[in-house]
Design an enzyme around this catalytic site. Structure first.
Site, PDB file in Angstrom:
ATOM      1  N   ILE A  64       0.823  -1.217   0.000  1.00 29.49           N
ATOM      2  CA  ILE A  64       0.000   0.000   0.000  1.00 29.49           C
ATOM      3  C   ILE A  64       0.857   1.269   0.000  1.00 29.49           C
ATOM      4  O   ILE A  64       0.347   2.358  -0.227  1.00 29.49           O
ATOM      5  CB  ILE A  64      -1.016   0.039   1.171  1.00 29.49           C
ATOM      6  CG1 ILE A  64      -0.325  -0.090   2.519  1.00 29.49           C
ATOM      7  CG2 ILE A  64      -2.096  -1.024   0.986  1.00 29.49           C
ATOM      8  CD1 ILE A  64      -1.232   0.195   3.716  1.00 29.49           C
ATOM      9  N   TYR A 151       1.522   4.176  17.134  1.00 26.42           N
ATOM     10  CA  TYR A 151       0.432   3.433  16.478  1.00 26.42           C
ATOM     11  C   TYR A 151      -0.893   4.191  16.622  1.00 26.42           C
ATOM     12  O   TYR A 151      -1.638   4.361  15.651  1.00 26.42           O
ATOM     13  CB  TYR A 151       0.319   2.036  17.092  1.00 26.42           C
ATOM     14  CG  TYR A 151      -0.884   1.244  16.622  1.00 26.42           C
ATOM     15  CD1 TYR A 151      -0.930   0.714  15.332  1.00 26.42           C
ATOM     16  CD2 TYR A 151      -1.980   1.027  17.462  1.00 26.42           C
ATOM     17  CE1 TYR A 151      -2.039  -0.009  14.893  1.00 26.42           C
ATOM     18  CE2 TYR A 151      -3.085   0.304  17.034  1.00 26.42           C
ATOM     19  CZ  TYR A 151      -3.116  -0.209  15.747  1.00 26.42           C
ATOM     20  OH  TYR A 151      -4.206  -0.917  15.321  1.00 26.42           O
TER      21      TYR A 151
HETATM   22  N1  NAD Z   1      -6.535  -7.389  15.735  1.00 22.68           N
HETATM   23  C1  NAD Z   1      -6.933  -6.406  16.518  1.00 22.68           C
HETATM   24  O1  NAD Z   1      -7.247  -6.608  17.685  1.00 22.68           O
HETATM   25  C2  NAD Z   1      -7.035  -4.989  16.006  1.00 22.68           C
HETATM   26  C3  NAD Z   1      -7.466  -3.981  16.894  1.00 22.68           C
HETATM   27  C4  NAD Z   1      -7.574  -2.684  16.417  1.00 22.68           C
HETATM   28  C5  NAD Z   1      -7.280  -2.410  15.104  1.00 22.68           C
HETATM   29  N2  NAD Z   1      -6.840  -3.387  14.271  1.00 22.68           N
HETATM   30  C6  NAD Z   1      -6.527  -3.050  12.876  1.00 22.68           C
HETATM   31  O2  NAD Z   1      -7.174  -3.992  12.039  1.00 22.68           O
HETATM   32  C7  NAD Z   1      -6.388  -4.202  10.863  1.00 22.68           C
HETATM   33  C8  NAD Z   1      -6.134  -5.676  10.660  1.00 22.68           C
HETATM   34  O3  NAD Z   1      -5.434  -6.173  11.785  1.00 22.68           O
HETATM   35  P1  NAD Z   1      -5.060  -7.717  11.975  1.00 22.68           P
HETATM   36  O4  NAD Z   1      -5.179  -8.008  13.411  1.00 22.68           O
HETATM   37  O5  NAD Z   1      -5.778  -8.534  10.989  1.00 22.68           O
HETATM   38  O6  NAD Z   1      -3.506  -7.671  11.656  1.00 22.68           O
HETATM   39  P2  NAD Z   1      -2.625  -8.594  10.677  1.00 22.68           P
HETATM   40  O7  NAD Z   1      -1.211  -8.190  10.928  1.00 22.68           O
HETATM   41  O8  NAD Z   1      -2.991 -10.015  10.834  1.00 22.68           O
HETATM   42  O9  NAD Z   1      -3.099  -8.110   9.254  1.00 22.68           O
HETATM   43  C9  NAD Z   1      -2.597  -6.965   8.605  1.00 22.68           C
HETATM   44  C10 NAD Z   1      -2.329  -7.331   7.156  1.00 22.68           C
HETATM   45  O10 NAD Z   1      -1.846  -6.168   6.469  1.00 22.68           O
HETATM   46  C11 NAD Z   1      -0.757  -6.574   5.643  1.00 22.68           C
HETATM   47  N3  NAD Z   1       0.125  -5.437   5.405  1.00 22.68           N
HETATM   48  C12 NAD Z   1       0.932  -4.818   6.315  1.00 22.68           C
HETATM   49  N4  NAD Z   1       1.645  -3.850   5.700  1.00 22.68           N
HETATM   50  C13 NAD Z   1       1.250  -3.853   4.405  1.00 22.68           C
HETATM   51  C14 NAD Z   1       1.643  -3.097   3.278  1.00 22.68           C
HETATM   52  N5  NAD Z   1       2.584  -2.136   3.369  1.00 22.68           N
HETATM   53  N6  NAD Z   1       1.058  -3.357   2.086  1.00 22.68           N
HETATM   54  C15 NAD Z   1       0.124  -4.343   1.965  1.00 22.68           C
HETATM   55  N7  NAD Z   1      -0.273  -5.105   3.007  1.00 22.68           N
HETATM   56  C16 NAD Z   1       0.286  -4.866   4.207  1.00 22.68           C
HETATM   57  C17 NAD Z   1      -0.068  -7.661   6.431  1.00 22.68           C
HETATM   58  O11 NAD Z   1       0.786  -8.479   5.644  1.00 22.68           O
HETATM   59  C18 NAD Z   1      -1.247  -8.415   7.015  1.00 22.68           C
HETATM   60  O12 NAD Z   1      -1.674  -9.441   6.154  1.00 22.68           O
HETATM   61  C19 NAD Z   1      -5.159  -3.333  11.034  1.00 22.68           C
HETATM   62  O13 NAD Z   1      -5.390  -2.107  10.407  1.00 22.68           O
HETATM   63  C20 NAD Z   1      -5.064  -3.141  12.525  1.00 22.68           C
HETATM   64  O14 NAD Z   1      -4.366  -1.966  12.868  1.00 22.68           O
HETATM   65  C21 NAD Z   1      -6.713  -4.672  14.688  1.00 22.68           C
END
Ligand code: NAD
Length: 328
Positions: A64, A151
Site C-alpha cells: 500500500i 500506532y
Molecule cells: N486485531 C486487533 O485486535 C485490532 C485492533 C484494532 C485495530 N486493528 C486493525 O485492524 C487491521 C487488521 O489487523 P489484523 O489483526 O488482521 O492484523 P494482521 O497483521 O494479521 O493483518 C494486517 C495485514 O496487512 C498486511 N500489510 C501490512 N503492511 C502492508 C503493506 N505495506 N502493504 C500491503 N499489506 C500490508 C499484512 O501483511 C497483514 O496481512 C489493522 O489495520 C489493525 O491496525 C486490529
C-alpha cells in the site's frame, strides 16, 4: 436495511492477515468477487491458500506504500475494506517510522485510489488505541484523549484524513475502531503477537505465559464474527448520519487479563487436563499500553444496526477449538 454484502466486487487490503482473511472467506461464501492486496509483512500465504483456486478470488501481492499497487487493486471495485496496516503498539514504539509509512502513507494512497476509482464506500480499520489517556468508561466515540503510542497517532491521522476526503471529494467513508479482536488465524507467533493467541500457544506447549503488569488491566475482547458483521453493515449503511464517521466495534463488556487467563486455561484443560496447573509469570508493564478499555457500542447499534452475536466466552470457545486443532 441490507446486512450482507453480495454480488459485489470488494477489495480487502491486508487480506492475508487475521481480520482480512476472515473477511475474504465470508465475502467469497456470499458470492462476491474479492480482490486481496497484501505484501505479507505480517500476514501469511497460508491464510489465503484455501481461496487461491476460487474463480472469484484475485490476489495481488503488493504494497500500500506503492500508489501503482493501490490503483491496480482498486480499479473496478465497489467497496474497499481497508485492513492493511502494521498493528501492535510495541512495534510502533520500536520503529515509529515504518509504522507511520505504512499506516499513514499507505492509508493516504488507498484513499486517493478509492476516490479516483469512484468506489461506493471506503470502510477502514481504526482502533480503540485512539482513546489514549482518556479516562472515561465506557469509551464513546466523541470523547478521545491524547494518543499514547505512535500506532495510536497513525490511527487518529487515518480518521482525520478520511474526514477530509469525505468533505473535499465526497467519498463515503466509515471508520471502525476495533477493540482487541480475536479468532481463528490470528498469529500466535513473534514478539508482537496479540495476547489471546500468545497465551493459547504457550498453554498448549505447557509453557508459562507472560502477563505484563499485574494482570488487572482490562479489555473489551471482540470475537471476529462481530467484526465481520460490522464491516458489512458499514459498507451497506444508508442515511447520511451513518456515514463519514467512526464507530466502536466491540462486544461491550470487559474482562481483566487475569480473568482472560483463567478462562483460557479452563477451556484448554478440557482438551489437555495438564494445562489446568500452569501458572502465568508476571513481568513489567509495557510502555504505551492502555490500562483499561471498554466500548460503548450504542452508536454502531443505532446508526449501523450492529448487533454483536458473540460474547467473549462464546467467541473463546470457538477460537480455542480452532487453535487446538491447528497448533497442537
Ligand atoms: N486485531 C486487533 O485486535 C485490532 C485492533 C484494532 C485495530 N486493528 C486493525 O485492524 C487491521 C487488521 O489487523 P489484523 O489483526 O488482521 O492484523 P494482521 O497483521 O494479521 O493483518 C494486517 C495485514 O496487512 C498486511 N500489510 C501490512 N503492511 C502492508 C503493506 N505495506 N502493504 C500491503 N499489506 C500490508 C499484512 O501483511 C497483514 O496481512 C489493522 O489495520 C489493525 O491496525 C486490529
Amino acid at each position: 436495511m441490507e446486512s450482507q454484502l453480495r454480488n459485489s466486487r470488494v477489495l480487502v487490503t491486508g487480506g492475508a492477515g487475521f481480520i482480512g482473511s476472515n473477511l475474504v472467506e465470508v465475502l467469497l461464501e456470499q458470492d462476491n468477487e474479492v480482490v486481496c492486496l497484501d505484501n505479507f509483512a505480517t500476514g501469511s500465504r497460508l491464510n489465503i491458500e484455501p481461496f487461491l483456486n476460487q474463480k472469484n478470488f484475485k490476489f495481488i501481492e503488493g504494497d500500500i506504500r506503492n500508489a501503482e499497487d493501490c490503483k491496480k487493486a482498486t480499479d473496478g471495485t465497489d467497496y474497499v475494506l481497508h485492513q492493511a496496516a502494521l498493528g501492535s503498539v510495541p512495534r510502533s514504539v520500536k520503529d515509529p517510522v515504518t509504522s507511520n509509512d505504512v499506516n499513514v502513507g499507505g492509508f493516504l494512497n488507498m484513499l486517493v485510489s478509492a476516490r479516483n476509482a469512484k468506489v461506493k464506500r471506503f470502510v477502514y480499520a481504526s482502533s480503540s488505541a485512539i482513546y489514549g489517556d482518556h479516562k472515561g468508561m465506557p469509551k464513546v466515540e466523541e470523547e478521545t484523549g491524547n494518543p499514547l503510542s505512535p500506532y495510536a497517532i497513525t490511527k487518529k491521522v487515518n480518521e482525520l484524513y478520511a474526514g477530509i476526503f469525505a468533505d473535499l471529494y465526497g467519498i463515503e467513508v466509515v471508520g471502525l475502531r476495533y477493540f482487541n479482536v480475536f479468532g481463528k488465524r490470528q498469529d500466535p507467533n513473534g514478539e508482537y503477537a496479540a495476547v489471546i493467541p500468545r497465551f493459547v500457544k504457550s498453554l498448549i506447549l505447557h509453557e508459562r505465559p507472560e502477563i505484563f503488569g499485574n494482570g488487572e488491566q482490562s479489555r473489551d475482547f471482540t470475537f471476529i464474527e462481530n467484526v465481520l458483521q460490522a464491516n458489512q453493515l458499514a459498507a451497506l449503511a444508508t442515511g447520511s448520519g451513518a456515514l463519514n464517521t467512526a464507530y466502536n466495534i466491540a462486544f461491550g463488556e470487559r474482562i481483566t487479563l487475569n480473568e482472560l487467563y483463567s478462562l483460557l486455561r479452563e477451556n484448554l484443560s478440557a482438551f489437555d487436563p495438564a494445562i489446568s496447573a500452569i501458572e502465568p509469570i508476571y513481568t513489567a508493564e509495557r510502555p504505551g499500553d492502555i490500562p483499561h478499555s471498554l466500548a460503548s457500542v450504542a452508536k454502531a447499534r443505532i446508526q449501523l444496526g450492529y448487533n454483536p452475536q458473540y460474547s467473549v466466552k462464546e467467541g473463546l470457545q470457538k477460537a480455542i477449538a480452532w487453535y487446538w486443532e491447528n497448533l497442537k
